[in-house]
Design a protein around this motif. Sequence first.
Motif, PDB file in Angstrom:
ATOM      1  N   VAL A 115       0.942  -0.988  -0.022  1.00 49.85           N
ATOM      2  CA  VAL A 115       0.097   0.172  -0.045  1.00 49.85           C
ATOM      3  C   VAL A 115       0.885   1.067   0.159  1.00 49.85           C
ATOM      4  N   ALA A 116       0.647   2.052  -0.765  1.00 51.91           N
ATOM      5  CA  ALA A 116       1.381   3.357  -1.000  1.00 51.91           C
ATOM      6  C   ALA A 116       0.593   4.672  -0.523  1.00 51.91           C
ATOM      7  N   PHE A 117       1.427   5.497   0.335  1.00 53.11           N
ATOM      8  CA  PHE A 117       0.446   6.815   0.788  1.00 53.11           C
ATOM      9  C   PHE A 117       1.644   7.957   0.792  1.00 53.11           C
ATOM     10  N   GLN A 118       1.179   9.209   0.876  1.00 49.80           N
ATOM     11  CA  GLN A 118       1.908  10.364   0.932  1.00 49.80           C
ATOM     12  C   GLN A 118       2.335  10.542   2.490  1.00 49.80           C
ATOM     13  N   GLU A 119       3.626  10.669   2.708  1.00 49.22           N
ATOM     14  CA  GLU A 119       3.966  10.959   4.246  1.00 49.22           C
ATOM     15  C   GLU A 119       3.397  12.212   4.766  1.00 49.22           C
ATOM     16  N   ALA A 120       3.067  13.238   4.019  1.00 49.49           N
ATOM     17  CA  ALA A 120       2.382  14.503   4.367  1.00 49.49           C
ATOM     18  C   ALA A 120       0.956  14.428   4.822  1.00 49.49           C
ATOM     19  N   ASN A 121       0.374  13.448   4.515  1.00 49.57           N
ATOM     20  CA  ASN A 121      -1.089  12.938   5.043  1.00 49.57           C
ATOM     21  C   ASN A 121      -0.817  12.085   6.224  1.00 49.57           C
ATOM     22  N   ASP A 122      -0.827  12.845   7.404  1.00 51.81           N
ATOM     23  CA  ASP A 122      -0.572  12.524   8.607  1.00 51.81           C
ATOM     24  C   ASP A 122      -1.778  11.474   9.070  1.00 51.81           C
ATOM     25  N   SER A 123      -2.962  11.729   8.645  1.00 52.54           N
ATOM     26  CA  SER A 123      -3.985  10.489   8.881  1.00 52.54           C
ATOM     27  C   SER A 123      -3.752   9.224   8.349  1.00 52.54           C
ATOM     28  N   ALA A 124      -3.233   9.460   7.041  1.00 51.67           N
ATOM     29  CA  ALA A 124      -3.019   8.029   6.501  1.00 51.67           C
ATOM     30  C   ALA A 124      -1.772   7.365   7.044  1.00 51.67           C
ATOM     31  N   VAL A 125      -0.917   8.273   7.477  1.00 52.37           N
ATOM     32  CA  VAL A 125       0.413   7.503   7.937  1.00 52.37           C
ATOM     33  C   VAL A 125      -0.060   6.645   9.075  1.00 52.37           C
ATOM     34  N   ARG A 126      -0.874   7.332   9.873  1.00 52.26           N
ATOM     35  CA  ARG A 126      -1.468   6.638  11.188  1.00 52.26           C
ATOM     36  C   ARG A 126      -2.127   5.437  10.885  1.00 52.26           C
ATOM     37  N   PHE A 127      -3.080   5.708  10.032  1.00 52.02           N
ATOM     38  CA  PHE A 127      -3.998   4.603   9.680  1.00 52.02           C
ATOM     39  C   PHE A 127      -3.373   3.541   9.061  1.00 52.02           C
ATOM     40  N   TRP A 128      -2.310   3.512   7.949  1.00 52.38           N
ATOM     41  CA  TRP A 128      -1.944   2.453   7.302  1.00 52.38           C
ATOM     42  C   TRP A 128      -0.924   1.783   8.135  1.00 52.38           C
ATOM     43  N   ARG A 129      -0.197   2.412   9.161  1.00 53.76           N
ATOM     44  CA  ARG A 129       0.499   1.759  10.192  1.00 53.76           C
ATOM     45  C   ARG A 129      -0.157   0.909  11.052  1.00 53.76           C
ATOM     46  N   ARG A 130      -1.364   1.433  11.362  1.00 53.52           N
ATOM     47  CA  ARG A 130      -2.223   0.547  12.437  1.00 53.52           C
ATOM     48  C   ARG A 130      -2.707  -0.627  11.696  1.00 53.52           C
ATOM     49  N   VAL A 131      -3.166  -0.530  10.306  1.00 57.95           N
ATOM     50  CA  VAL A 131      -3.832  -1.524   9.504  1.00 57.95           C
ATOM     51  C   VAL A 131      -2.590  -2.649   9.187  1.00 57.95           C
ATOM     52  N   ALA A 132      -1.567  -2.249   9.135  1.00 58.27           N
ATOM     53  CA  ALA A 132      -0.398  -3.244   9.011  1.00 58.27           C
ATOM     54  C   ALA A 132      -0.213  -4.031  10.212  1.00 58.27           C
ATOM     55  N   THR A 133      -0.174  -3.357  11.472  1.00 53.52           N
ATOM     56  CA  THR A 133      -0.066  -3.827  12.605  1.00 53.52           C
ATOM     57  C   THR A 133      -1.318  -4.884  12.908  1.00 53.52           C
ATOM     58  N   GLU A 134      -2.181  -4.331  12.575  1.00 54.84           N
ATOM     59  CA  GLU A 134      -3.748  -5.238  13.071  1.00 54.84           C
ATOM     60  C   GLU A 134      -3.655  -6.583  12.185  1.00 54.84           C
ATOM     61  N   ILE A 135      -3.186  -6.289  10.936  1.00 56.93           N
ATOM     62  CA  ILE A 135      -2.881  -7.571  10.066  1.00 56.93           C
ATOM     63  C   ILE A 135      -1.905  -8.483  10.287  1.00 56.93           C
ATOM     64  N   ALA A 136      -0.801  -7.835  10.270  1.00 56.65           N
ATOM     65  CA  ALA A 136       0.476  -8.510  10.361  1.00 56.65           C
ATOM     66  C   ALA A 136       1.358  -8.332  11.639  1.00 56.65           C
ATOM     67  N   GLY A 137       0.704  -8.022  12.468  1.00 54.72           N
ATOM     68  CA  GLY A 137       1.558  -7.736  13.858  1.00 54.72           C
ATOM     69  C   GLY A 137       2.874  -6.852  13.631  1.00 54.72           C
ATOM     70  N   GLU A 138       3.970  -7.555  14.008  1.00 58.64           N
ATOM     71  CA  GLU A 138       4.959  -6.615  13.737  1.00 58.64           C
ATOM     72  C   GLU A 138       5.749  -7.009  12.448  1.00 58.64           C
ATOM     73  N   ALA A 139       5.316  -8.131  11.706  1.00 61.48           N
ATOM     74  CA  ALA A 139       5.721  -8.631  10.469  1.00 61.48           C
ATOM     75  C   ALA A 139       5.498  -7.650   9.356  1.00 61.48           C
ATOM     76  N   TRP A 140       5.545  -6.380   9.215  1.00 63.90           N
ATOM     77  CA  TRP A 140       5.529  -5.406   8.149  1.00 63.90           C
ATOM     78  C   TRP A 140       6.554  -4.481   8.035  1.00 63.90           C
ATOM     79  N   SER A 141       6.686  -4.143   6.819  1.00 62.42           N
ATOM     80  CA  SER A 141       7.778  -3.336   6.455  1.00 62.42           C
ATOM     81  C   SER A 141       7.214  -1.968   5.748  1.00 62.42           C
ATOM     82  N   GLN A 142       8.303  -0.931   5.914  1.00 59.73           N
ATOM     83  CA  GLN A 142       7.843   0.444   5.285  1.00 59.73           C
ATOM     84  C   GLN A 142       8.958   0.925   4.570  1.00 59.73           C
TER      85      GLN A 142
END
Length: 166
Positions: A115-142
Amino acid sequence: MPDVSVRLAGAADRPVVERLWLMFSHDMSEFVGRLPHADGTFRSDRLHKAFLEPDWAPYLLTSGDSPAGFAFVRGLSSPTRVLNSFFVVRGARRTGIGLRAVQEVVAMHPGPWEVAFQEANDSAVRFWRRVATEIAGEAWSQERRPVPGRPDVPPDVWISFNTPAH
């Protein structure tokens, strides 16, 4: 928490998804520096591909009888699927609908995801990191990757994770 329903969008859903696309494009214009075309529309090549290309799938998100957003998946036949575009209308944000919708979409296509997003979009940054953690625990990368053909904009942030087969 409101209910969310995720289903493959068909030809009859396209007008609704097109209107949602305008809202998404308007929201994204803040981060990508794009203005609408003279007719008030925005670039829509991904919208068209989602409905016409065999390697893509458009999903419509609804809450009750109301459209709540969309998700476009590409790379269905590739080793890694990409959540190419994802949108939840403002009135449904921060309710859990987005997280549940992503979980449903990726569960339909188990395996590696990006999943790609823009770092300037603070809401997207928080959302996608949360999604990755909910789905994969700590097994995700950026990682940051340049936007193809757009050296004038900052790199996109890409999150990668795996979703298991059920």
